[in-house]
Scaffold this motif. Structure first.
Motif, PDB file in Angstrom:
ATOM      1  N   ASP A   1      18.123  -7.440   0.025  1.00 25.45           N
ATOM      2  CA  ASP A   1      18.513  -8.464  -0.948  1.00 25.45           C
ATOM      3  C   ASP A   1      17.331  -8.840  -1.829  1.00 25.45           C
ATOM      4  O   ASP A   1      17.517  -9.377  -2.920  1.00 25.45           O
ATOM      5  N   ALA A   2      16.112  -8.582  -1.339  1.00 19.48           N
ATOM      6  CA  ALA A   2      14.883  -8.794  -2.105  1.00 19.48           C
ATOM      7  C   ALA A   2      13.786  -7.936  -1.481  1.00 19.48           C
ATOM      8  O   ALA A   2      13.860  -7.583  -0.296  1.00 19.48           O
ATOM      9  N   ILE A   3      12.793  -7.610  -2.305  1.00 19.59           N
ATOM     10  CA  ILE A   3      11.673  -6.776  -1.865  1.00 19.59           C
ATOM     11  C   ILE A   3      10.379  -7.496  -2.216  1.00 19.59           C
ATOM     12  O   ILE A   3      10.212  -7.952  -3.360  1.00 19.59           O
ATOM     13  N   LEU A   4       9.472  -7.595  -1.244  1.00 20.23           N
ATOM     14  CA  LEU A   4       8.145  -8.148  -1.478  1.00 20.23           C
ATOM     15  C   LEU A   4       7.144  -7.009  -1.320  1.00 20.23           C
ATOM     16  O   LEU A   4       7.153  -6.319  -0.299  1.00 20.23           O
ATOM     17  N   HIS A   5       6.285  -6.819  -2.322  1.00 20.28           N
ATOM     18  CA  HIS A   5       5.277  -5.745  -2.262  1.00 20.28           C
ATOM     19  C   HIS A   5       3.900  -6.369  -2.446  1.00 20.28           C
ATOM     20  O   HIS A   5       3.617  -6.979  -3.469  1.00 20.28           O
ATOM     21  N   ALA A   6       3.023  -6.179  -1.444  1.00 18.31           N
ATOM     22  CA  ALA A   6       1.705  -6.811  -1.437  1.00 18.31           C
ATOM     23  C   ALA A   6       0.616  -5.946  -2.075  1.00 18.31           C
ATOM     24  O   ALA A   6      -0.543  -6.011  -1.678  1.00 18.31           O
ATOM     25  N   GLY A   7       0.955  -5.140  -3.050  1.00 15.50           N
ATOM     26  CA  GLY A   7      -0.039  -4.460  -3.871  1.00 15.50           C
ATOM     27  C   GLY A   7      -0.450  -3.071  -3.437  1.00 15.50           C
ATOM     28  O   GLY A   7      -0.089  -2.596  -2.373  1.00 15.50           O
TER      29      GLY A   7
ATOM     30  N   VAL B   1       1.862 -13.313   2.938  1.00 21.08           N
ATOM     31  CA  VAL B   1       2.028 -11.857   2.940  1.00 21.08           C
ATOM     32  C   VAL B   1       0.817 -11.245   2.237  1.00 21.08           C
ATOM     33  O   VAL B   1       0.473 -11.644   1.130  1.00 21.08           O
ATOM     34  N   PHE B   2       0.197 -10.284   2.897  1.00 20.53           N
ATOM     35  CA  PHE B   2      -0.957  -9.600   2.329  1.00 20.53           C
ATOM     36  C   PHE B   2      -0.953  -8.152   2.788  1.00 20.53           C
ATOM     37  O   PHE B   2      -0.178  -7.760   3.659  1.00 20.53           O
ATOM     38  N   GLY B   3      -1.817  -7.334   2.218  1.00 28.21           N
ATOM     39  CA  GLY B   3      -1.890  -5.914   2.567  1.00 28.21           C
ATOM     40  C   GLY B   3      -3.332  -5.479   2.672  1.00 28.21           C
ATOM     41  O   GLY B   3      -4.123  -6.102   3.353  1.00 28.21           O
ATOM     42  N   HIS B   4      -3.680  -4.399   2.006  1.00 32.32           N
ATOM     43  CA  HIS B   4      -5.020  -3.855   1.817  1.00 32.32           C
ATOM     44  C   HIS B   4      -5.569  -3.062   3.009  1.00 32.32           C
ATOM     45  O   HIS B   4      -6.120  -1.992   2.826  1.00 32.32           O
TER      46      HIS B   4
ATOM     47  N   ASP C   1       0.807  -1.218   0.000  1.00 33.28           N
ATOM     48  CA  ASP C   1       0.000   0.000   0.000  1.00 33.28           C
ATOM     49  C   ASP C   1       0.846   1.277   0.000  1.00 33.28           C
ATOM     50  O   ASP C   1       0.633   2.180   0.799  1.00 33.28           O
ATOM     51  N   THR C   2       1.788   1.331  -0.948  1.00 32.39           N
ATOM     52  CA  THR C   2       2.589   2.545  -1.086  1.00 32.39           C
ATOM     53  C   THR C   2       1.804   3.642  -1.808  1.00 32.39           C
ATOM     54  O   THR C   2       2.110   4.820  -1.638  1.00 32.39           O
ATOM     55  N   HIS C   3       0.811   3.260  -2.589  1.00 32.16           N
ATOM     56  CA  HIS C   3      -0.073   4.219  -3.261  1.00 32.16           C
ATOM     57  C   HIS C   3       0.694   5.371  -3.922  1.00 32.16           C
ATOM     58  O   HIS C   3       0.345   6.536  -3.771  1.00 32.16           O
ATOM     59  N   GLY C   4       1.783   5.020  -4.616  1.00 31.84           N
ATOM     60  CA  GLY C   4       2.530   6.017  -5.370  1.00 31.84           C
ATOM     61  C   GLY C   4       3.560   6.805  -4.591  1.00 31.84           C
ATOM     62  O   GLY C   4       4.247   7.651  -5.158  1.00 31.84           O
ATOM     63  N   LEU C   5       3.705   6.538  -3.294  1.00 40.19           N
ATOM     64  CA  LEU C   5       4.628   7.315  -2.455  1.00 40.19           C
ATOM     65  C   LEU C   5       5.739   6.433  -1.901  1.00 40.19           C
ATOM     66  O   LEU C   5       5.474   5.456  -1.191  1.00 40.19           O
TER      67      LEU C   5
ATOM     68  N   MET D   1       1.853 -14.653  -1.630  1.00 45.67           N
ATOM     69  CA  MET D   1       1.514 -13.231  -1.584  1.00 45.67           C
ATOM     70  C   MET D   1       0.203 -12.955  -2.302  1.00 45.67           C
ATOM     71  O   MET D   1      -0.053 -13.490  -3.378  1.00 45.67           O
ATOM     72  N   VAL D   2      -0.607 -12.075  -1.706  1.00 41.75           N
ATOM     73  CA  VAL D   2      -1.848 -11.603  -2.304  1.00 41.75           C
ATOM     74  C   VAL D   2      -2.146 -10.247  -1.666  1.00 41.75           C
ATOM     75  O   VAL D   2      -1.666  -9.963  -0.563  1.00 41.75           O
ATOM     76  N   HIS D   3      -2.915  -9.420  -2.333  1.00 43.21           N
ATOM     77  CA  HIS D   3      -3.192  -8.102  -1.762  1.00 43.21           C
ATOM     78  C   HIS D   3      -4.205  -8.154  -0.624  1.00 43.21           C
ATOM     79  O   HIS D   3      -3.951  -7.649   0.468  1.00 43.21           O
ATOM     80  N   ASN D   4      -5.345  -8.759  -0.866  1.00 43.92           N
ATOM     81  CA  ASN D   4      -6.435  -8.738   0.109  1.00 43.92           C
ATOM     82  C   ASN D   4      -6.541 -10.091   0.813  1.00 43.92           C
ATOM     83  O   ASN D   4      -6.653 -11.133   0.153  1.00 43.92           O
ATOM     84  N   LYS D   5      -6.556 -10.071   2.125  1.00 41.26           N
ATOM     85  CA  LYS D   5      -6.609 -11.291   2.933  1.00 41.26           C
ATOM     86  C   LYS D   5      -7.798 -12.175   2.547  1.00 41.26           C
ATOM     87  O   LYS D   5      -7.715 -13.390   2.602  1.00 41.26           O
ATOM     88  N   LYS D   6      -8.906 -11.557   2.142  1.00 38.71           N
ATOM     89  CA  LYS D   6     -10.092 -12.352   1.798  1.00 38.71           C
ATOM     90  C   LYS D   6      -9.872 -13.200   0.536  1.00 38.71           C
ATOM     91  O   LYS D   6     -10.630 -14.139   0.278  1.00 38.71           O
TER      92      LYS D   6
END
Length: 152
Positions: free
Chosen positions: A25-31, A96-99, A8-12, A78-83
């Motif tokens: 060494d690696a980056i994981l981004h959950a959307g 790993v999830f976000g939202h 959830d960086t939303h462009g920032l 990895m997925v964005h939304n836990k649901k």
């Protein structure tokens, strides 16, 4: 192996986040990345594994909705939304999830469930967070990183 796990960086990409990425060494981004420019910037630091969030529109059509990646023998789902997490997570060590923009760290059924929160624009009065993780052998140690909110 040093990982940065964010969502959830939303462009920032805040300066404090960019500083932490120096040692990744690696980056994981959950959307909810919001732009190809952010993807390109993140990928300039380390290999990037990212999923598409609900705010990632046409520009992100090539990003997967979910992703399984193995790093140093640890398997991340990895997925964005836990649901949207499937019932069968066979073989996964870390989910790993976000939202929600809310940090969470929980061990459940032998798996580690992580939501790094949001390190993008601050929503309401929520914390600005991400995860720094270290993989050593088959062990993963996670650390919640709180990014100070700068009032301008």
């Amino acid at each position: 192996m040093n990982l940065i796990i964010l969502s959830d960086t939303h462009g920032l990409l805040r300066p404090a986040v960019l500083e932490l990425l120096q040692d990744a060494d690696a980056i994981l981004h959950a959307g909810d990345i919001n732009s190809q420019a952010v993807v390109d910037k993140l990928a300039s630091f380390a290999p990037l594994y990212a999923v598409r969030g609900n705010n990632d529109k046409e520009w992100a059509e090539s990003l997967p909705r979910d992703l399984t990646v193995t790093l140093e023998g640890i398997r991340f789902y990895m997925v964005h939304n836990k649901k949207d997490i499937p019932a069968d997570l066979s073989g996964a060590d870390v989910v790993v999830f976000g939202h929600s923009h809310k940090y969470s760290e929980e061990r459940r059924g032998g798996m580690l469930w992580l939501n790094p929160g949001s390190c993008g624009p601050r929503r309401f009065h929520q914390e600005i967070t991400l995860i720094r993780a270290e993989i050593s052998g088959r062990n993963i140690r996670v650390e919640k990183i709180l990014i100070p909110h700068e009032v301008t």
